[in-house]
Scaffold this motif. Structure first.
Motif, PDB file in Angstrom:
ATOM      1  N   TRP A   1       0.832  -1.210   0.000  1.00 16.30           N
ATOM      2  CA  TRP A   1       0.000   0.000   0.000  1.00 16.30           C
ATOM      3  C   TRP A   1       0.861   1.251   0.000  1.00 16.30           C
ATOM      4  O   TRP A   1       2.019   1.240   0.423  1.00 16.30           O
ATOM      5  CB  TRP A   1      -0.967  -0.012   1.179  1.00 16.30           C
ATOM      6  N   HIS A   2       0.256   2.339  -0.488  1.00 22.23           N
ATOM      7  CA  HIS A   2       0.987   3.587  -0.671  1.00 22.23           C
ATOM      8  C   HIS A   2       0.195   4.750  -0.076  1.00 22.23           C
ATOM      9  O   HIS A   2      -0.977   4.614   0.287  1.00 22.23           O
ATOM     10  CB  HIS A   2       1.276   3.826  -2.156  1.00 22.23           C
ATOM     11  N   THR A   3       0.837   5.907  -0.006  1.00 22.52           N
ATOM     12  CA  THR A   3       0.250   7.058   0.684  1.00 22.52           C
ATOM     13  C   THR A   3      -0.023   8.254  -0.218  1.00 22.52           C
ATOM     14  O   THR A   3      -0.579   9.245   0.230  1.00 22.52           O
ATOM     15  CB  THR A   3       1.200   7.537   1.805  1.00 22.52           C
ATOM     16  N   SER A   4       0.344   8.174  -1.500  1.00 18.51           N
ATOM     17  CA  SER A   4       0.277   9.361  -2.364  1.00 18.51           C
ATOM     18  C   SER A   4      -0.974   9.455  -3.214  1.00 18.51           C
ATOM     19  O   SER A   4      -1.271  10.517  -3.769  1.00 18.51           O
ATOM     20  CB  SER A   4       1.490   9.368  -3.299  1.00 18.51           C
ATOM     21  N   GLY A   5      -1.693   8.353  -3.364  1.00 19.87           N
ATOM     22  CA  GLY A   5      -2.795   8.311  -4.312  1.00 19.87           C
ATOM     23  C   GLY A   5      -2.379   7.861  -5.701  1.00 19.87           C
ATOM     24  O   GLY A   5      -3.217   7.623  -6.558  1.00 19.87           O
ATOM     25  N   VAL A   6      -1.045   7.750  -5.936  1.00 20.60           N
ATOM     26  CA  VAL A   6      -0.531   7.335  -7.249  1.00 20.60           C
ATOM     27  C   VAL A   6       0.320   6.086  -7.064  1.00 20.60           C
ATOM     28  O   VAL A   6       1.408   6.147  -6.493  1.00 20.60           O
ATOM     29  CB  VAL A   6       0.301   8.455  -7.911  1.00 20.60           C
ATOM     30  N   ALA A   7      -0.172   4.963  -7.539  1.00 17.99           N
ATOM     31  CA  ALA A   7       0.579   3.706  -7.406  1.00 17.99           C
ATOM     32  C   ALA A   7       1.781   3.676  -8.317  1.00 17.99           C
ATOM     33  O   ALA A   7       2.829   3.119  -7.971  1.00 17.99           O
ATOM     34  CB  ALA A   7      -0.343   2.527  -7.704  1.00 17.99           C
ATOM     35  N   ALA A   8       1.655   4.270  -9.496  1.00 18.73           N
ATOM     36  CA  ALA A   8       2.769   4.302 -10.453  1.00 18.73           C
ATOM     37  C   ALA A   8       2.666   5.569 -11.288  1.00 18.73           C
ATOM     38  O   ALA A   8       1.577   5.951 -11.722  1.00 18.73           O
ATOM     39  CB  ALA A   8       2.753   3.071 -11.350  1.00 18.73           C
ATOM     40  N   MET A   9       3.802   6.215 -11.509  1.00 18.48           N
ATOM     41  CA  MET A   9       3.871   7.392 -12.370  1.00 18.48           C
ATOM     42  C   MET A   9       4.894   7.114 -13.457  1.00 18.48           C
ATOM     43  O   MET A   9       6.088   6.989 -13.193  1.00 18.48           O
ATOM     44  CB  MET A   9       4.279   8.634 -11.573  1.00 18.48           C
ATOM     45  N   LEU A  10       4.405   7.004 -14.684  1.00 11.82           N
ATOM     46  CA  LEU A  10       5.254   6.688 -15.824  1.00 11.82           C
ATOM     47  C   LEU A  10       5.198   7.880 -16.769  1.00 11.82           C
ATOM     48  O   LEU A  10       4.301   7.981 -17.616  1.00 11.82           O
ATOM     49  CB  LEU A  10       4.771   5.402 -16.503  1.00 11.82           C
ATOM     50  N   HIS A  11       6.137   8.804 -16.619  1.00 12.15           N
ATOM     51  CA  HIS A  11       6.166  10.049 -17.390  1.00 12.15           C
ATOM     52  C   HIS A  11       7.334   9.995 -18.359  1.00 12.15           C
ATOM     53  O   HIS A  11       8.490  10.130 -17.958  1.00 12.15           O
ATOM     54  CB  HIS A  11       6.306  11.245 -16.451  1.00 12.15           C
ATOM     55  N   CYS A  12       7.011   9.821 -19.618  1.00 12.09           N
ATOM     56  CA  CYS A  12       8.032   9.558 -20.613  1.00 12.09           C
ATOM     57  C   CYS A  12       8.051  10.628 -21.694  1.00 12.09           C
ATOM     58  O   CYS A  12       7.098  11.378 -21.877  1.00 12.09           O
ATOM     59  CB  CYS A  12       7.805   8.179 -21.240  1.00 12.09           C
ATOM     60  N   SER A  13       9.150  10.662 -22.412  1.00 13.57           N
ATOM     61  CA  SER A  13       9.395  11.681 -23.419  1.00 13.57           C
ATOM     62  C   SER A  13       8.535  11.451 -24.660  1.00 13.57           C
ATOM     63  O   SER A  13       8.370  10.315 -25.112  1.00 13.57           O
ATOM     64  CB  SER A  13      10.874  11.651 -23.808  1.00 13.57           C
ATOM     65  N   GLN A  14       8.030  12.544 -25.222  1.00 11.64           N
ATOM     66  CA  GLN A  14       7.263  12.431 -26.458  1.00 11.64           C
ATOM     67  C   GLN A  14       8.146  11.988 -27.615  1.00 11.64           C
ATOM     68  O   GLN A  14       7.731  11.219 -28.475  1.00 11.64           O
ATOM     69  CB  GLN A  14       6.596  13.762 -26.785  1.00 11.64           C
ATOM     70  N   SER A  15       9.392  12.443 -27.626  1.00 12.52           N
ATOM     71  CA  SER A  15      10.292  12.083 -28.711  1.00 12.52           C
ATOM     72  C   SER A  15      10.815  10.656 -28.586  1.00 12.52           C
ATOM     73  O   SER A  15      11.160  10.029 -29.578  1.00 12.52           O
ATOM     74  CB  SER A  15      11.470  13.058 -28.772  1.00 12.52           C
ATOM     75  N   ARG A  16      10.882  10.152 -27.337  1.00  9.63           N
ATOM     76  CA  ARG A  16      11.331   8.777 -27.102  1.00  9.63           C
ATOM     77  C   ARG A  16      10.413   8.114 -26.078  1.00  9.63           C
ATOM     78  O   ARG A  16      10.774   7.978 -24.909  1.00  9.63           O
ATOM     79  CB  ARG A  16      12.773   8.750 -26.602  1.00  9.63           C
ATOM     80  N   PRO A  17       9.215   7.699 -26.504  1.00  6.64           N
ATOM     81  CA  PRO A  17       8.315   7.021 -25.562  1.00  6.64           C
ATOM     82  C   PRO A  17       8.992   5.814 -24.929  1.00  6.64           C
ATOM     83  O   PRO A  17       9.775   5.114 -25.573  1.00  6.64           O
ATOM     84  CB  PRO A  17       7.139   6.590 -26.451  1.00  6.64           C
ATOM     85  N   CYS A  18       8.731   5.574 -23.651  1.00  8.03           N
ATOM     86  CA  CYS A  18       9.427   4.490 -22.963  1.00  8.03           C
ATOM     87  C   CYS A  18       8.650   3.184 -23.061  1.00  8.03           C
ATOM     88  O   CYS A  18       7.422   3.171 -23.124  1.00  8.03           O
ATOM     89  CB  CYS A  18       9.707   4.854 -21.504  1.00  8.03           C
ATOM     90  N   GLY A  19       9.391   2.094 -23.070  1.00  3.41           N
ATOM     91  CA  GLY A  19       8.804   0.770 -23.145  1.00  3.41           C
ATOM     92  C   GLY A  19       8.735   0.139 -21.764  1.00  3.41           C
ATOM     93  O   GLY A  19       9.752  -0.337 -21.248  1.00  3.41           O
ATOM     94  N   VAL A  20       7.556   0.169 -21.151  1.00  2.00           N
ATOM     95  CA  VAL A  20       7.360  -0.355 -19.804  1.00  2.00           C
ATOM     96  C   VAL A  20       6.178  -1.315 -19.818  1.00  2.00           C
ATOM     97  O   VAL A  20       5.095  -0.958 -20.290  1.00  2.00           O
ATOM     98  CB  VAL A  20       7.091   0.773 -18.785  1.00  2.00           C
TER      99      VAL A  20
END
Length: 426
Positions: free
Chosen positions: A361-380
């Motif tokens: 469990w977490h405390t922020s309200g956001v379990a995962a934040m995946l913020h990636c570049s528009q020019s190089r989208p990340c593969g997750v």
């Protein structure tokens, strides 16, 4: 929320006692099982009173051990050894056993840091100043049930006011191979606690790192430009990254252990000052996180180049963690960059990141934040995310420019201004 956090603190205290008890028993069993030629620093003039500088006695004991098969230089229990900064250079086939306490000098007694070298990266500049350094060593073991104390608090106070001031790391393994550090406690380093730099086949086993959460830049374990590094069953409670894997590193495994407070495991930061930097082949598995800001994080600067690839985060247990999973290709902290952070096209490529099993469990309200570049989208690819939020908080996965796969988080793109998957609030 207070009740949940109190429960996490109680669980951590129990886990920490069990982990540290197992570490101490392992240290004692290892010492009892090995037949070695023991060379005590006490036989070479050490006082062990925490007042007199025992550096000369330590160096004399190391010199006496050269050429002796299966030699152990012993700093015995029941003593405190004040040492000036020490470099072990080109030592091999030797064990340093610390069963007592090794203590760094007070801040005012430290030599000046090395002159700045403009040819080095920002991170390499930070790692040139150390209390205990292994340089060009082979098959060296540092073990024992004792502690290395950095006396870091005056350094932290000074660097909060003047962050540009250099502070020393506690233990640096530089350009070395087949070395092992196990069982020790490393306490209150002025800067990073353990650094593995330009080295290969290094094992860090069942270490305990303990530094208050308010300390400055006190990473637990940092790996830079090194390969085949294994960090196993370590207990790291610190004020910055619990473990950081930095530029030029590959084939790094972090297996088991407890991470408390701090920022969890970070890959990076990479690409600072428009540099080309890469990390690949990383495994983080079976680690418990208590009250860290993150569990697993990848952080890269805009304008950088290089890659992060073939990274696996597996079976992570999080309790009272802020944002458990973060991929941030817009990293630009105020502590390292004054003023506005520029929007740039170049980016460190992030690909083949697999998350398999994230519970708790977490405390922020956001379990995962995946913020990636528009020019190089990340593969997750993130599957098996089974986390709760504290009562009253949302429980979302936030996605931006993620090239994902069907069935994984972010599979349908960047809906809801970056918020994609709303997990249940169980």
């Amino acid at each position: 929320k207070r009740k949940w956090v109190a429960g996490a603190d109680a669980a951590y205290a129990k886990d920490a006692r069990e982990h540290d008890g197992e570490r101490e028993r392992a240290a004692q069993a290892k010492a009892a099982s090995t037949q070695r030629t023991v060379i005590s620093v006490m036989d070479h003039g050490a006082k062990g009173d925490g007042v007199a500088d025992d550096k000369a006695a330590f160096e004399a004991a190391v010199a006496a051990a050269r050429g002796v098969k299966r030699a152990v230089v012993l700093l015995p229990a029941g003593h405190t050894f004040l040492l000036s900064p020490i470099a072990l250079v080109e030592e091999s086939e030797l064990e340093i056993r610390i069963d007592g306490t090794v203590r760094a000098p007070v801040m005012e007694r430290w030599p000046r840091p090395p002159q700045e070298d403009a040819s080095l990266s920002a991170e390499r500049q930070r790692m040139r100043y150390a209390f205990l350094e292994l340089r060009y060593c082979r098959s060296l073991v540092i073990s024992g049930s004792g502690a290395i104390e950095g006396r870091g608090q005056p350094w932290w106070r000074r660097r909060k006011r003047r962050p540009e001031i250099r502070a020393p790391a506690l233990l640096v393994i530089r350009e070395s191979s087949d070395c092992v550090v196990r069982y020790l406690s490393l306490v209150e380093s002025p800067f990073y606690h353990v650094v593995v730099l330009d080295s290969e086949r290094i094992k860090l086993d069942r270490l305990r790192v303990a530094t208050p959460s308010g300390s400055v830049n006190t990473d637990g374990i940092d790996v830079l430009a090194s390969s085949d590094v294994t960090i196993s069953k370590c207990h790291v409670s610190t004020g910055d990254d619990n473990v950081a894997i930095k530029e030029g590193s590959r084939r790094v495994q972090v297996l088991g252990g407890l991470f408390h407070k701090g920022h969890g495991l970070s890959i990076g930061s990479l690409g600072e000052r428009h540099t080309e930097q890469s990390v690949e082949d990383v495994l983080l598995a079976n680690v418990r996180f208590y009250r860290t800001s993150n569990a697993a994080r990848v952080k890269t600067w805009q304008g950088g180049r290089g890659h992060v690839r073939n990274v696996t985060f597996s079976n992570l247990d999080v309790r009272a963690v802020g944002q458990p999973l973060v991929v941030d290709q817009f990293y630009c902290p105020a502590s390292q960059h004054r003023g506005t952070c520029a929007n740039e096209t170049d980016a460190v490529a992030v690909s083949d990141v697999t998350v398999s099993g994230l519970t708790g469990w977490h405390t922020s309200g956001v379990a995962a934040m995946l913020h990636c570049s528009q020019s190089r989208p990340c593969g997750v690819v993130a599957t098996g995310i089974d986390v709760r939020s504290v009562p009253g908080c949302s429980n979302v996965v936030r996605c931006l420019n993620v090239a994902s796969r069907p069935g994984a988080a972010c599979a349908d793109g960047d809906n809801m201004h970056g918020y994609r998957l709303d997990l249940s609030r169980r």
